[in-house]
Design a protein around this motif. Structure first.
Motif, PDB file in Angstrom:
ATOM      1  N   ARG A 124       0.810  -1.215   0.000  1.00 18.35           N
ATOM      2  CA  ARG A 124       0.000   0.000   0.000  1.00 18.35           C
ATOM      3  C   ARG A 124       0.851   1.277   0.000  1.00 18.35           C
ATOM      4  NH1 ARG A 124      -1.495  -3.233   3.858  1.00 18.35           N
ATOM      5  NH2 ARG A 124      -0.627  -1.834   5.393  1.00 18.35           N
ATOM      6  N   TYR A 167      -0.462   4.159  -2.303  1.00 17.00           N
ATOM      7  CA  TYR A 167      -1.552   5.057  -1.891  1.00 17.00           C
ATOM      8  C   TYR A 167      -0.997   6.435  -1.513  1.00 17.00           C
ATOM      9  CZ  TYR A 167      -4.672   1.006  -1.475  1.00 17.00           C
ATOM     10  OH  TYR A 167      -5.430  -0.101  -1.718  1.00 17.00           O
ATOM     11  N   GLU A 205      -7.869  -1.632 -10.485  1.00 16.68           N
ATOM     12  CA  GLU A 205      -8.504  -1.284  -9.213  1.00 16.68           C
ATOM     13  C   GLU A 205      -7.472  -1.503  -8.111  1.00 16.68           C
ATOM     14  OE1 GLU A 205     -12.542  -0.999  -8.599  1.00 16.68           O
ATOM     15  OE2 GLU A 205     -11.727   0.204 -10.197  1.00 16.68           O
ATOM     16  N   LEU A 206      -7.118  -0.437  -7.446  1.00 22.09           N
ATOM     17  CA  LEU A 206      -6.091  -0.538  -6.405  1.00 22.09           C
ATOM     18  C   LEU A 206      -6.751  -0.815  -5.057  1.00 22.09           C
ATOM     19  CD1 LEU A 206      -3.944   2.501  -7.586  1.00 22.09           C
ATOM     20  CD2 LEU A 206      -3.580   0.106  -8.112  1.00 22.09           C
ATOM     21  N   THR A 207      -7.270  -2.014  -4.927  1.00 21.97           N
ATOM     22  CA  THR A 207      -8.027  -2.356  -3.713  1.00 21.97           C
ATOM     23  C   THR A 207      -7.096  -2.556  -2.518  1.00 21.97           C
ATOM     24  OG1 THR A 207      -7.979  -4.616  -4.515  1.00 21.97           O
ATOM     25  CG2 THR A 207      -9.996  -3.391  -4.835  1.00 21.97           C
TER      26      THR A 207
END
Lengths: 310, 255
Positions: B81, B84, B253-255
């Motif tokens: 992550r 982000y 999609e950067l889930t």
């Protein structure tokens, strides 16, 4: 008051497997965040808080719905991103970089000058007690230190709108206090702070507004005091001495022993006058009488339980 | 543009600090020792053996670094992550991706530079003579590394690290074998198979075109047109892969 962010009928579903049915995480989610102040984004685990934030920042797309940022943040999304500070849940950074190098990286992306980055990083690092570790590699940081560094880089560019995803989780009590104090300070200086949490007391302590999310829907949005007043059922708590308890007819009342020689009695507002009259007539020693105001936590938990029953 | 430079600078710095280049340096010394030993077992052409050995190891080292670091170049950012924090800034996704690719390209360049210095030093020490084809061969090894990196980055956007590495190595090996397969009698007699192999070599990267090492001591066998067309081929292929990766990453999609 103007809104800095408006979310209108946002829907999002995820499919765990191609052949499985989609799981709806957000269902017509609608709320807005007022400019200025501190707004809490509450909801139990899995309510859709992080998903909402990821959609806001365009990490993932929504199935439908509308997100409108105030013009004050910028005319296009690139400008909006310049005015936003974001702190992700469980932040993790490049392990081989030093804290200061990472701050330089983020500051450069925000278009800050090296001297400005240096000044702001040192200022906030000092406030968040992480300055001593800025020249250390990030892989030597503890979880709390990562949180602090993450907070520093989220605010070094003085954002107008600060989005924090579970910023207080995993912090020690001193860290929690520091984070809360800075959030309050920033909001008083004009930054709109929007922070998600599942710890209701944290939100109640520092926020003036709250958005409560339940199963992907907006359960409540507005002022916290107003929410509490709306759910205030007008109950009172009286403390009387144990010795006098026999003088009163307590069988009909909820009571519990509060201490060695005191009894706590909870009564409804409509019973109050008659009960007090009885106390005076029977010469009961009344130690205290106070109106019971529910906490935000009690309201949210009660609402959650009732929604689950439905 | 400024953000592209910033992302690539810090990608380079992060990879550099992960001590990958220290491993390359150790590999360089190993190369020096092994090439020296190998050249001792030859009759009259120790410099050729040293150069072949060096160029081969250089090529393998670049492919290994490109494959294993390329596979995690973006996927690890998604898993950890860390992206982000970057993508919430005014940085477009394609800028982030291209910046990361440039950062790793820089690492590959330094890798190629270090191993080339070791190889050429030994070659010159053994009285070898420099030719332009040696430098073309080093350049093509570097470009081959870039191509492999771009293939693995593209795969890593759709798949997990292990599968990306396996797919990439399969493409690398088949890309080198494709010309040899074409000349086999089995393919020559089977028109359908021949068309399939032709299609495969057109669509998938043909690494044989980048293998200049085989011509280093036989300059007469290679024409400048072939070298120029190989450069054009690898550059166009790299650009195509970058564009495809950017499209895929933009939609991810950067889930």
């Amino acid at each position: 008051m103007k809104s800095i962010l408006t979310i209108n009928r946002l829907n999002k579903s995820f499919k765990s497997d191609f052949w499985k049915e989609a799981h709806h995480v957000l269902k017509d989610l609608t709320f807005d965040v007022e400019e200025g102040g501190l707004c809490g984004f509450l909801g139990p685990n899995g309510a859709g808080k992080t998903t909402t934030i990821k959609i806001l920042l365009r990490f993932i797309s929504s199935d439908s719905g509308e997100i409108i940022f105030s013009d004050k943040l910028g005319k296009n999304f690139n400008e909006v991103r310049k005015s936003i500070g974001y702190f992700p849940e469980r932040p993790y950074f490049y392990p081989h970089l030093k804290g200061m190098e990472f701050a330089n990286y983020i500051g450069s992306l925000q278009g800050m000058s090296p001297s400005e980055i240096n000044e702001k990083t040192n200022y906030w690092a000092e406030k968040l007690s992480i300055k001593f570790a800025l020249d250390r590699k990030i892989n030597s940081y503890s979880k709390g230190m990562l949180q602090r560094l993450g907070f520093v880089v989220s605010i070094i560019h003085s954002p107008k709108f600060l989005i924090l995803d579970e910023p207080l989780s995993g912090l020690d009590p001193i860290g929690r206090r520091d984070f809360k104090r800075i959030m309050v300070d920033l909001s008083q200086e004009g930054t709109t702070v929007f922070f998600s949490s599942h710890i209701v007391s944290d939100v109640e302590e520092i926020c003036n507004n709250v958005v409560v999310l339940m199963e992907g829907k907006t359960f409540y949005q507005g002022n916290i005091d107003q929410l509490i007043d709306e759910n205030h059922k007008g109950r009172y708590e009286l403390l009387i001495s144990k010795a006098d308890s026999s003088k009163l007819n307590l069988a009909v009342l909820e009571n519990r022993v509060a201490g060695s020689d005191l009894i706590s009695v909870t009564i409804d507002a409509n019973e109050k006058d008659q009960f007090l009259k009885e106390i005076v007539q029977k010469d009961v020693d009344l130690k205290s009488l106070k109106a019971l105001r529910p906490t935000l936590e009690e309201i949210v938990y009660t609402s959650q339980e009732s929604s689950q029953k439905l | 543009m400024k953000n592209l430079i910033t992302v690539s600078k810090y990608a380079f710095l992060e990879l550099y600090k992960s001590r990958i280049l220290l491993n390359v340096l150790i590999l360089g010394f190993f190369l020096l020792v092994m090439a020296s030993v190998a050249s001792e077992f030859t009759y009259g052409v120790p410099e050729k053996v040293a150069l072949n050995f060096g160029l081969g190891l250089l090529s393998l080292s670049l492919v290994a670094v490109a494959t294993f670091m390329g596979a995690t170049l973006v996927s690890r950012e998604m898993e950890n992550r860390t992206l982000y924090m970057i993508l919430s800034r005014p940085v477009d996704r394609y800028v982030f991706l291209v910046g990361r690719i440039l950062g790793l390209s820089g690492i590959l360049f330094v890798n190629a530079l270090i191993l080339s210095i070791f190889t050429l030093s030994l070659y010159l020490f053994l009285d070898g003579k420099l030719s332009s084809l040696i430098f073309h061969s080093i350049a093509f090894s570097y470009l081959e590394g870039l191509l492999v990196m771009l293939v693995v980055v593209l795969f890593s956007l759709f798949s997990n690290t292990v599968i990306s590495v396996l797919f990439t190595l399969t493409i690398y090996v088949s890309g080198h074998a494709i010309e040899a397969v074409k000349s086999t009698s089995v393919v020559k007699v089977n028109k359908l198979l021949a068309s399939f192999i032709d299609l495969y070599s057109t669509v998938m990267p043909n690494f044989t075109k980048l293998n200049m090492k085989r011509f280093v001591f036989y300059e007469d066998l290679v024409k400048i047109d072939f070298i120029a067309s190989s450069y054009a081929y690898v550059i166009c292929y790299c650009l195509l892969l970058i564009v495809l990766s950017c499209i895929a990453f933009n939609k991810k999609e950067l889930t």
